[in-house]
Scaffold this motif. Structure first.
Motif, mmCIF file in Angstrom:
data_model
loop_
_atom_site.group_PDB
_atom_site.id
_atom_site.type_symbol
_atom_site.label_atom_id
_atom_site.label_comp_id
_atom_site.label_asym_id
_atom_site.label_seq_id
_atom_site.Cartn_x
_atom_site.Cartn_y
_atom_site.Cartn_z
ATOM 1 N N ILE A 1 0.837 -1.202 0.000
ATOM 2 C CA ILE A 1 0.000 0.000 0.000
ATOM 3 C C ILE A 1 0.874 1.255 0.000
ATOM 4 C CG2 ILE A 1 -1.604 1.349 1.414
ATOM 5 C CD1 ILE A 1 -2.877 -1.330 2.266
ATOM 6 N N MET A 2 1.955 1.243 0.797
ATOM 7 C CA MET A 2 2.862 2.391 0.829
ATOM 8 C C MET A 2 3.562 2.568 -0.507
ATOM 9 S SD MET A 2 3.724 4.713 3.084
ATOM 10 C CE MET A 2 3.806 5.972 1.803
ATOM 11 N N THR A 3 3.964 1.459 -1.116
ATOM 12 C CA THR A 3 4.602 1.517 -2.437
ATOM 13 C C THR A 3 3.634 2.071 -3.484
ATOM 14 O OG1 THR A 3 6.070 -0.345 -1.931
ATOM 15 C CG2 THR A 3 5.704 0.156 -4.257
ATOM 16 N N ALA A 4 2.375 1.615 -3.431
ATOM 17 C CA ALA A 4 1.366 2.117 -4.368
ATOM 18 C C ALA A 4 1.163 3.617 -4.194
ATOM 19 C CB ALA A 4 0.047 1.375 -4.156
ATOM 20 N N SER A 5 1.201 4.088 -2.952
ATOM 21 C CA SER A 5 1.035 5.521 -2.695
ATOM 22 C C SER A 5 2.212 6.324 -3.238
ATOM 23 C CB SER A 5 0.894 5.759 -1.189
ATOM 24 O OG SER A 5 -0.254 5.102 -0.688
ATOM 25 N N SER B 1 -12.806 -6.361 -7.104
ATOM 26 C CA SER B 1 -13.861 -6.360 -6.090
ATOM 27 C C SER B 1 -13.343 -6.709 -4.703
ATOM 28 C CB SER B 1 -14.970 -7.344 -6.485
ATOM 29 O OG SER B 1 -14.459 -8.664 -6.542
ATOM 30 N N ARG B 2 -12.076 -7.139 -4.610
ATOM 31 C CA ARG B 2 -11.502 -7.466 -3.300
ATOM 32 C C ARG B 2 -11.384 -6.226 -2.443
ATOM 33 N NH1 ARG B 2 -5.881 -10.128 -3.478
ATOM 34 N NH2 ARG B 2 -6.138 -9.767 -1.266
ATOM 35 N N LEU B 3 -11.402 -6.428 -1.115
ATOM 36 C CA LEU B 3 -11.017 -5.349 -0.232
ATOM 37 C C LEU B 3 -9.552 -5.035 -0.483
ATOM 38 C CD1 LEU B 3 -12.618 -6.420 3.180
ATOM 39 C CD2 LEU B 3 -13.639 -5.168 1.307
ATOM 40 N N ILE B 4 -9.170 -3.798 -0.225
ATOM 41 C CA ILE B 4 -7.777 -3.411 -0.408
ATOM 42 C C ILE B 4 -6.922 -4.135 0.618
ATOM 43 C CG2 ILE B 4 -6.143 -1.496 -0.135
ATOM 44 C CD1 ILE B 4 -7.591 -1.359 -2.755
ATOM 45 N N ARG B 5 -6.146 -5.122 0.181
ATOM 46 C CA ARG B 5 -5.129 -5.780 1.006
ATOM 47 C C ARG B 5 -5.613 -6.058 2.430
ATOM 48 N NH1 ARG B 5 -3.827 -6.695 -3.291
ATOM 49 N NH2 ARG B 5 -1.845 -6.277 -4.346
#
Length: 277
Positions: free
Chosen positions: A48-52, A106-110
């Motif tokens: 998530i941090m990498t995606a940000s 459709s998955r929850l985020i991680r």
């Protein structure tokens, strides 16, 4: 030749020994399972941090907005929704395109595996499938990172815009500035907590000295009366498990946050880990 069989006493002794061994092994197995879940959670936060960071690289160094057009209330860093009564889904989230989601959008985020049972309970209870469904049990440093701030006095900051996150270059200590972490909000319901997609600082940004409610969730390794650790992704990209340093009851309802494993990390009673100053 006669074969010697177990006597009743020998059988009972054997059963007792087996039961003792099982009782000794079960805590170790439970601890190993939780360590594995915590490892998956840490990997989620790192992604998530990498995606940000990837988002910021494509948007003039600005981090993702935490809740763009907050008064409209249809956007979060982790997803979007079509009406204020609906649950969030990852479609439309600013970081969604930067996450490799081979299982489908459709998955929850991680989703944090330790928080999964609570997520399921909340979703089954209604409320549009969960208060902030799609955040996966994780929260963003909205107050300092997920908005653009401007200073109105030496001690007071206000939001200049919530349609963009803060520029990365403003944080001089990224290794000591919170990006994302395990999160939840206190609830009087059966689960004791609800999904919440932000980690709140100790004090309101625009009201120095006024405390917020705790939303960092120290759920890994937690037991009755003993908060565990929270996994934290820092702005420089590293992830660490941190222990609770402070907790307090909620401001209005007086709910016990410590028993819900909610609190803050950091010894200093200030917003320094959020502001990066």
């Amino acid at each position: 030749m006669r074969r010697r069989a177990f006597t009743l006493i020998e059988l009972l002794v054997t059963i007792a020994i087996v039961a003792l061994l099982v009782s000794l092994l079960l805590p170790s197995l439970a601890g190993a399972r939780e360590a594995a879940r915590s490892g998956v959670c840490a990997s989620n936060l790192r992604q998530i941090m990498t995606a940000s960071d990837l988002y910021a690289s494509d948007h003039a160094d600005h981090m993702p907005p935490g809740a763009a057009d907050f008064l409209v209330n249809l956007q979060r860093w982790h997803g979007s929704r079509t009406s204020q009564s609906a649950a969030f889904s990852p479609e439309g989230g600013p970081i969604t395109p930067y996450l490799d989601d081979s299982a489908g959008s459709s998955r929850l985020i991680r989703e944090c595996p330790t928080f999964v049972p609570t997520l399921r309970l909340l979703q089954q209870a209604g409320s549009g499938g969960g208060y902030e469904r799609a955040c996966g049990g994780y929260g963003y440093n909205l107050r300092y990172v997920g908005v653009v701030l401007r200073r109105v006095s030496p001690t007071v900051l206000t939001v200049a815009t919530d349609r963009a996150g803060s520029p990365r270059h403003l944080f001089g200590r990224p290794a000591a500035t919170l990006g994302f972490a395990d999160s939840a909000a206190p609830s009087a319901g059966a689960a004791g907590v609800i999904e919440y997609s932000f980690i709140e600082p100790r004090f309101w940004v625009d009201a120095p000295g006024v405390r917020t409610d705790a939303t960092m969730h120290f759920r890994h390794g937690a037991s009755a009366g003993n908060p565990g650790n929270a996994n934290i992704a820092w702005l420089d990209g590293h992830v660490s498990p941190d222990a609770m340093a402070f907790s307090r009851p909620t401001e209005f309802e007086g709910l016990d946050c410590r028993s819900r494993s909610l609190g803050w990390t950091g010894r200093e009673d200030s917003n320094i880990l959020y502001s990066g100053e």
